[in-house]
Design an enzyme around this catalytic site. Structure first.
Site, short mmCIF file in Angstrom:
data_model
loop_
_atom_site.label_atom_id
_atom_site.label_comp_id
_atom_site.label_asym_id
_atom_site.label_seq_id
_atom_site.Cartn_x
_atom_site.Cartn_y
_atom_site.Cartn_z
N SER A 1 52.23 71.08 47.00
CA SER A 1 51.68 72.39 47.32
C SER A 1 50.21 72.22 47.71
CB SER A 1 51.82 73.35 46.14
OG SER A 1 51.27 74.60 46.52
N LYS B 1 52.22 77.09 49.66
CA LYS B 1 50.86 76.99 49.09
C LYS B 1 50.75 77.89 47.85
CE LYS B 1 46.32 76.70 48.59
NZ LYS B 1 45.72 75.51 47.94
N CYS C 1 44.78 74.15 38.87
CA CYS C 1 43.84 74.16 39.99
C CYS C 1 42.43 73.88 39.48
CB CYS C 1 43.85 75.50 40.73
SG CYS C 1 42.57 75.50 42.02
N GLY D 1 51.10 62.07 43.65
CA GLY D 1 49.84 61.36 43.50
C GLY D 1 49.87 59.96 44.09
O1 RRO Z 1 43.26 75.36 46.58
C1 RRO Z 1 42.73 74.44 45.91
O2 RRO Z 1 41.50 74.28 45.85
C2 RRO Z 1 43.53 73.50 45.12
C3 RRO Z 1 44.54 73.88 44.26
BR1 RRO Z 1 45.13 75.65 44.12
C4 RRO Z 1 45.18 72.92 43.45
O3 RRO Z 1 46.09 73.19 42.65
N1 RRO Z 1 44.77 71.63 43.56
C5 RRO Z 1 43.79 71.25 44.41
O4 RRO Z 1 43.44 70.05 44.47
N2 RRO Z 1 43.17 72.21 45.20
#
Ligand code: RRO
Length: 308
Positions: free
Chosen positions: A20, A44, A129, A246
């Site tokens: 995502s 997303k 996040c 990852g």
């Molecule tokens: O949108 C982001 O900044 C973001 C999210 Br929601 C996430 O779960 N992981 C990431 O590395 N960036």
């Protein structure tokens, strides 16, 4: 030879999907994923209202991975709900729907709506996040994680999994696994980016938000991702699938995630770098490895990492 996999008794043609956040925000992004060789795809992470996200530059490719502080830009919950329901009407009930409310109430509101909709796929609840100022990653607050899951499973009745942040301490793996094992989760996705790292070039940070601090993905994080996949594979109930995420750049990386116990493997940074053809390349490379080892299906080696 088969690269089929299963999550909660639904079969996928192959074990690859996007992570995502990687090229899955707009209808065009999602259409490309649909037409790719991936086994399924995920939307997303979303919030009730659409968000612009953080100021740019907010994503930078690095030699060994990527750094991002996107700040949860998304088109809003209703857009993604309409999208997955439209896909169902076309016969596709294998989708993943990522949600990342900024509060428990926001997550409850989205899950209530999903619960009463015709959605048949899986929700991936993002507890990790790293890029929202003033909002700590839920997955690092163990009491809060338990409270969130308690509230959600008091009413939510459809297939759901959680996306976790990376853990780095054996005691933390055990505490988190004990919490997760109490709930009817279908899967756990390990790992989100390693949060709040700092990358420097020419005496300067490379992304604008949060003074340059951002989540790291790609080759930098593969050993941490594999450790998290392996630990949760061992510590969680057998009916909770692991989705690995990852540092996947090659078929060998996919193979290693599967060896550690992943049932499905997500591609983030490498999808950003290489675009949609990454899935067919990785599948070809995975099949080459399986052929050389005479493995006929993923079950021949899934979770069977050798120990000394
Ligand atoms: O949108 C982001 O900044 C973001 C999210 Br929601 C996430 O779960 N992981 C990431 O590395 N960036």
């Amino acid at each position: 030879m088969s690269v089929e996999t299963k999550i909660s008794n639904k079969i996928f043609d192959n074990c690859l999907m996007n992570a995502s956040g990687a090229k899955c925000m707009t209808f065009e992004d999602l259409s490309k994923l649909k037409n790719s060789e991936s086994g399924t795809w995920i939307t997303k992470s979303c919030t009730i209202s659409s968000r612009e996200g953080n100021p740019s530059p907010r994503y930078v490719d690095l030699k060994l991975g990527s750094i991002n502080s996107m700040g949860l830009p998304n088109l809003g919950f209703q857009f993604y709900l309409d999208y997955v329901l439209d896909e169902h009407k076309l016969g596709n009930d294998h989708l993943f729907f990522s949600i990342a409310g900024l509060s428990l109430e926001e997550n409850m509101e989205m899950l209530n709506k999903i619960n009463s909709s015709d959605f048949q796929g899986w929700v991936e609840l993002n507890l990790s996040c790293p890029n929202i100022q003033g909002k700590p990653q839920t997955g690092y607050d163990f009491e809060r994680t338990e409270e969130v899951l308690d509230k959600i499973f008091s009413f939510y009745s459809k297939p759901l999994g959680v996306k976790l942040p990376p853990y780095f301490d054996i005691a933390h793996f055990e505490i988190v696994a004990d919490i997760l094992n109490q709930y009817p989760l279908q899967f756990v996705t390990c790992i989100n980016s390693i949060g709040n790292a700092l990358y420097i070039e020419d005496e300067s940070v490379v992304i604008k938000p949060k003074n340059g601090f951002g989540g790291i993905g790609g080759a930098y994080i593969k050993p941490t991702a594999l450790a998290n996949v392996r630990m949760f594979y061992k510590l969680l109930r057998n009916d909770i699938s692991i989705i690995g995420c990852g540092g996947v750049e090659t078929g060998k990386d996919v193979f290693e995630h599967l060896l550690c116990g992943a049932s499905m493997v997500q591609i983030g940074t490498q999808l950003m770098k290489e675009d949609i053809s990454v899935f067919s390349r990785l599948l070809t490379e995975l099949k080459t490895i399986m052929k050389a080892k005479n493995y006929k299906s993923l079950n021949d080696f899934k979770g069977k990492l050798k120990e000394l």
